[in-house]
Design an enzyme around this catalytic site. Structure first.
Site, PDB file in Angstrom:
ATOM      1  N   HIS A 131       0.792  -1.184  -0.010  1.00 36.47           N
ATOM      2  CA  HIS A 131      -0.094   0.014  -0.026  1.00 36.47           C
ATOM      3  C   HIS A 131       0.900   1.250   0.114  1.00 36.47           C
ATOM      4  O   HIS A 131       1.966   1.089   0.684  1.00 36.47           O
ATOM      5  CB  HIS A 131      -0.842   0.084   1.250  1.00 36.47           C
ATOM      6  N   LEU A 173     -13.970   3.348  -5.772  1.00 34.97           N
ATOM      7  CA  LEU A 173     -15.453   3.063  -5.815  1.00 34.97           C
ATOM      8  C   LEU A 173     -15.920   1.760  -5.280  1.00 34.97           C
ATOM      9  O   LEU A 173     -15.406   0.908  -5.816  1.00 34.97           O
ATOM     10  CB  LEU A 173     -15.931   3.089  -7.172  1.00 34.97           C
ATOM     11  N   SER A 180      -9.672  -3.277  -8.247  1.00 30.49           N
ATOM     12  CA  SER A 180      -8.785  -3.130  -6.953  1.00 30.49           C
ATOM     13  C   SER A 180      -8.453  -4.827  -6.471  1.00 30.49           C
ATOM     14  O   SER A 180      -7.738  -4.771  -5.619  1.00 30.49           O
ATOM     15  CB  SER A 180      -9.899  -2.656  -5.853  1.00 30.49           C
ATOM     16  N   GLY A 181      -9.049  -5.842  -7.102  1.00 30.53           N
ATOM     17  CA  GLY A 181      -8.681  -6.830  -6.820  1.00 30.53           C
ATOM     18  C   GLY A 181      -9.708  -7.363  -5.332  1.00 30.53           C
ATOM     19  O   GLY A 181      -9.352  -8.703  -4.820  1.00 30.53           O
ATOM     20  N   LYS A 216     -13.233  -5.751  -4.265  1.00 30.41           N
ATOM     21  CA  LYS A 216     -14.681  -5.708  -4.594  1.00 30.41           C
ATOM     22  C   LYS A 216     -14.997  -4.519  -5.482  1.00 30.41           C
ATOM     23  O   LYS A 216     -15.605  -4.856  -6.274  1.00 30.41           O
ATOM     24  CB  LYS A 216     -15.508  -5.583  -3.217  1.00 30.41           C
ATOM     25  N   GLN A 255      -8.766   8.973   0.285  1.00 27.07           N
ATOM     26  CA  GLN A 255      -7.481   8.354   0.325  1.00 27.07           C
ATOM     27  C   GLN A 255      -6.590   9.291  -0.599  1.00 27.07           C
ATOM     28  O   GLN A 255      -5.328   8.791  -0.575  1.00 27.07           O
ATOM     29  CB  GLN A 255      -7.523   6.914  -0.836  1.00 27.07           C
ATOM     30  N   THR A 314      -3.351   5.585   2.535  1.00 27.82           N
ATOM     31  CA  THR A 314      -2.565   4.613   1.408  1.00 27.82           C
ATOM     32  C   THR A 314      -3.625   3.916   0.687  1.00 27.82           C
ATOM     33  O   THR A 314      -4.623   3.962   1.204  1.00 27.82           O
ATOM     34  CB  THR A 314      -1.484   3.705   2.035  1.00 27.82           C
ATOM     35  N   HIS A 352      14.992  -7.375 -36.092  1.00 29.97           N
ATOM     36  CA  HIS A 352      14.873  -8.251 -34.903  1.00 29.97           C
ATOM     37  C   HIS A 352      13.874  -9.556 -34.968  1.00 29.97           C
ATOM     38  O   HIS A 352      12.656  -9.102 -35.213  1.00 29.97           O
ATOM     39  CB  HIS A 352      14.024  -7.375 -33.644  1.00 29.97           C
ATOM     40  N   LYS A 401     -12.184   4.419 -40.691  1.00 31.07           N
ATOM     41  CA  LYS A 401     -13.586   4.520 -40.563  1.00 31.07           C
ATOM     42  C   LYS A 401     -13.759   5.193 -39.425  1.00 31.07           C
ATOM     43  O   LYS A 401     -13.456   5.280 -38.115  1.00 31.07           O
ATOM     44  CB  LYS A 401     -13.933   3.121 -40.298  1.00 31.07           C
TER      45      LYS A 401
END
Length: 835
Positions: A123, A145, A179-180, A182, A237, A243, A342, A539
């Site tokens: 964090h 959020l 966020s990983g 919720k 935050q 953090t 390459h 387009k």
């Protein structure tokens, strides 16, 4: 990663002791500490720049995250313990009654050491330390959020899209991160002018504005008891003492999820979910760092070669891997360039320019252009050391960039312009036998896209300045003869019926007679076939119009023949400057977003305007532009029977817009579909239109002379009904029932609710009310969708995007794009291709 109980590894010259590599840290998936270490080692190249110079608070699970029965022990670590290696960089933060030494995670060794301690989560605040240890002002703004009870991640995404519009309105374009846990985060770069208190105030005002606009959906209060059924928009935050989980950090959840940067297109998915570590690694390999635009000036302050070194092991690759930051070269030395062929996973050419002590590098898929008519996509990669300018050899398979590298050309260059992140113009003088063929002047233009497009540039061959040519030799580019357009022929006195334009109306307005626009046939990229004889245009995501000019007067007509002159008065005014007694021009009206890309969502604000005051106001905030791509008549002469190439030459001679003009004649890509598609993706456009260069203009026709190739699936649909909403949409429209006309009637293709903002729902409610009818207009609507539906006359046309079609011809995951009042319901057809 070896499952041995203990081993000492060398990480960038630092010795790190690793233990218990086979310990399971995530029981639900069996993910071990060894796999966690492997993740952080592989993600380091994109994670470290976001951690640089920030105090890191760690959240540790020494015995793993546990399970529902026995959750793992977890604790926050702020201060550094006595056993911390001396080489871990640290800064001291003075708190009210004590001081803490915080680590800054600036290198892979420190990141590995933290992972060894089972510090799964990292964090950090929104600010960085200066080199003297003083906290700087924040360099980013974050909004968190968080879904309340009964709210989904897709609901958070919808609020995020609305927050994005507000942020962009004040000059901050955010990047979304699931966020990983919720919810999701929105990050926007700051220039360092705001203090933490000022940034917090700004975030709070944004949250309050969104809450005031949608009080039933958004809440900014810190009271948990009030969050049920709403998205909590946490603005706090940004406080200097707070953090946030770092992007790319693992989470201590049941599964090894990650705080993962996402694209805005992904947020349209109603099944949006959190991503796990293996998925994130695959995305990084394909797309790089979607959060790169967030780094801004902070990225330039770091050692220019730190990213390069983090991606290579000097013991395994013959590439030069200098240990020290680059040293400046003498100012009088001519800067060098190199182009390296390459042969990696895919053949490409690395174009490198010496600048600020490093080789600034771009990967060009099909070699630098040697024809001014052919532009190339150039993807910026990490800076390389100057020593790389002479490197040739084989990079071992399995290493980054594995494959054979050969010098294609090299030499020195003259710098004309260098605007970091925006534009580079150079004249390269290569080897006599080099691939460039001598002296070449190139312009590299950043396309300005967000996310994965942030690394994309266009590379264009320019006319070389005479003083740069040896002995005053003619420029090989300029020397290539440009065919002059042949004189416009007189029309045949009696053209065949299929070539004859409709006669002017009885009451002659003085304008040329009406022409139906020529249409393009949808074609899959993979099934396009031979490309010879084709010209490729972008387009444009807008509204098709035909512009009629007569003696300084202008009339704009939509594809349905509707008079749109007043609606796009700014475009009409610009057309009065076209030097022609009369003309018919074909093009697309667009509204550009802040990155310069056409936005159909922004165009929606102008499509249905009728009041002069509204049109004038929106002309200032949402200026329209006309992308012109054809001319059908000029000074009383029909050009319909001329081939495309000749009409195009006439158009480019007729319309020569200056800077800031509302008129544009976009460039044509000739003979290279892949380059055109790459450029279209880089610019964030819909796709490409291929036009046969020898073809005449066929009014109202949809033959194979014009073909459109799209990146995503979109479809025009007819609205035939709606179903009531629930929750926050209760009492109004929840979703729209869509159809496509067929020989058997209006075929039902599904219902769409995603992408419909509250304002659009209100407008649809008003538009559909007078169209109400008792029975269904569909030939085959399923009983479950018809159960509580309200039916309407099928008169409104809309456009949606979707994932795929199911067996009965239903759309999977449709997303609303907007109404198409310029389209006739009877003209809507399936846009299905062989691909």
């Amino acid at each position: 990663m070896s499952p041995a109980q203990e081993q000492v590894v060398d990480v960038e010259g630092r010795s790190v002791r690793l233990t218990n590599l086979d310990k399971v840290l995530y029981p639900a998936t069996g993910t071990t500490k060894g796999e966690v270490l492997d993740y952080y080692a592989r993600v380091g190249a994109v994670l470290l720049p976001h951690l640089r110079q920030r105090p890191a608070t760690r959240k540790r699970w020494p015995d793993g995250v546990g399970d529902d029965v026995r959750p793992g022990t977890v604790f926050f670590a702020k201060d550094l313990g006595a056993g911390t290696p001396d080489w871990v960089r640290r800064f001291t933060i003075r708190h009210r009654d004590h001081d803490n030494d915080y680590p800054v995670v600036d290198d892979l060794a420190t990141l590995t050491w933290l992972a060894q301690l089972a510090a799964l989560e990292i964090h950090v605040p929104q600010w960085r330390f200066a080199e003297d240890g003083a906290p700087r002002n924040p360099d980013r703004l974050v909004l968190d959020l968080d879904p309340g009870e009964g709210v989904t991640l897709a609901d958070c995404a919808e609020v995020a899209r609305q927050a994005r519009e507000v942020l962009r309105g004040i000059g901050h374009d955010p990047v979304p991160v699931t966020s990983g846990s919720k919810g999701l985060h929105l990050y926007a770069p700051l220039d360092g002018d705001l203090t933490p208190d000022q940034a917090t105030t700004l975030a709070r005002e944004l949250a309050l504005a969104l809450e005031a606009e949608q009080p039933d959906r958004v809440i900014s209060s810190m009271k948990r008891s009030e969050r049920a059924g709403k998205v909590f928009l946490d603005w706090s935050q940004n406080n200097g003492n707070k953090t946030t989980i770092s992007p790319y950090s693992l989470r201590g959840r049941a599964h090894p999820t990650v705080a993962a940067p996402r694209t805005w297109a992904e947020l349209e998915d109603p099944d949006l979910r959190q991503l796990e570590h293996a998925e994130v690694l695959e995305r990084i390999a394909a797309d790089g760092d979607l959060l790169a635009p967030l780094l801004g000036a902070a990225a330039a302050e770091q050692d220019r070669l730190s990213t390069y070194r983090s991606m290579r092991d000097a013991r395994r690759t013959p590439e030069p891997v200098p240990a020290d930051p680059p040293a400046p070269r003498p100012a009088e030395a001519a800067p060098t360039f190199v182009v390296q062929e390459h042969h990696a996973r895919a053949l490409h050419y690395d174009f490198r320019l010496e600048h600020d002590g490093v080789l600034v590098s771009w990967a060009v898929p099909k070699a630098p252009p040697t024809d001014p008519k052919v532009n190339r996509l150039a993807v910026q990669t990490e800076d390389h050391p100057l020593e790389y300018g002479t490197f040739e050899g084989g990079i071992p398979r399995g290493e980054y960039g594995g494959g054979e590298v050969r010098i294609w050309d090299a030499g020195t260059y003259r710098l004309h312009k260098w605007r970091d992140g925006k534009e580079v113009i150079v004249t390269c003088t290569g080897r006599p036998d080099g691939g460039l063929g001598g002296v070449r002047k190139f312009a590299l233009i950043h396309t300005g896209g967000p996310g994965r497009a942030a690394k994309n540039w266009l590379m264009h061959l320019m006319e070389t300045d005479p003083e740069d040519l040896p002995g005053g030799a003619p420029d090989p580019v300029a020397a290539e003869p440009t065919p002059e357009p042949e004189p416009v022929p007189e029309p045949d006195p009696e053209p065949p019926p299929d070539r004859r334009r409709p006669a002017p109306p009885v009451q002659d307005s003085g304008f040329p007679g009406r022409v139906e626009p020529m249409l393009a046939q949808l074609t899959a990229e993979a099934s396009f076939g031979p490309e010879e004889g084709w010209a490729f245009e972008m387009k444009w995501d807008g509204v098709r119009v035909l512009a009629y000019l007569a003696d300084g007067r202008v009339e704009l007509r939509s594809r349905r023949g509707r008079d749109d002159t007043a609606a796009y008065a700014d475009v009409a005014q610009a057309l009065t400057a076209v030097p022609a007694r009369s003309a018919v021009l074909d093009g697309e009206v667009v509204v550009l977003d802040p990155e310069g890309r056409p936005s159909f969502g922004l165009l929606q604000a102008r499509i249905n305007l009728t009041r002069a005051a509204d049109i004038q106001r929106l002309s200032a905030t949402h200026p329209a532009r006309l992308m012109l791509f054809d001319v059908l008549e000029l000074d009383g002469q029909s050009l319909l029977d001329l081939p495309y190439d000749e009409r195009r030459a006439v158009l480019e001679e007729l319309v020569q817009p200056g800077p800031g003009s509302r008129l544009q004649v976009p460039p044509v890509f000739e003979g290279d579909l892949q380059a055109a598609m790459d450029t279209s993706r880089a610019l964030g456009l819909e796709g490409v239109v291929a036009k046969r260069r020898s073809a005449r203009y066929q009014p109202g026709g949809r033959g194979d002379a014009w073909r459109k190739i799209k990146h995503a699936k979109t479809q025009e649909v007819v609205v035939g009904g709606w179903r009531p909403g629930q929750g926050r949409r209760a009492g109004g429209i929840g979703s729209l029932l869509m159809g496509v006309p067929t020989a058997d009637g209006l075929h039902y293709v599904g219902r769409v609710g995603s992408g419909l903002a509250d304002r659009a729902l209100d407008e649809l409610q008003a538009a559909l009310a007078p169209l109400a009818r008792r029975d269904s207009p569909f030939s085959d609507v399923p009983r479950e969708d018809a159960r509580d539906a309200s039916w309407v006359e099928p008169q409104l046309v809309a456009e949606v995007s979707y994932g795929e079609l199911t067996g009965p011809g239903r759309m999977r995951h449709p997303v609303w794009r907007g109404l198409r009042p310029d389209k006739d319901p009877a003209a809507v057809t399936w846009e299905l291709s062989a691909g």
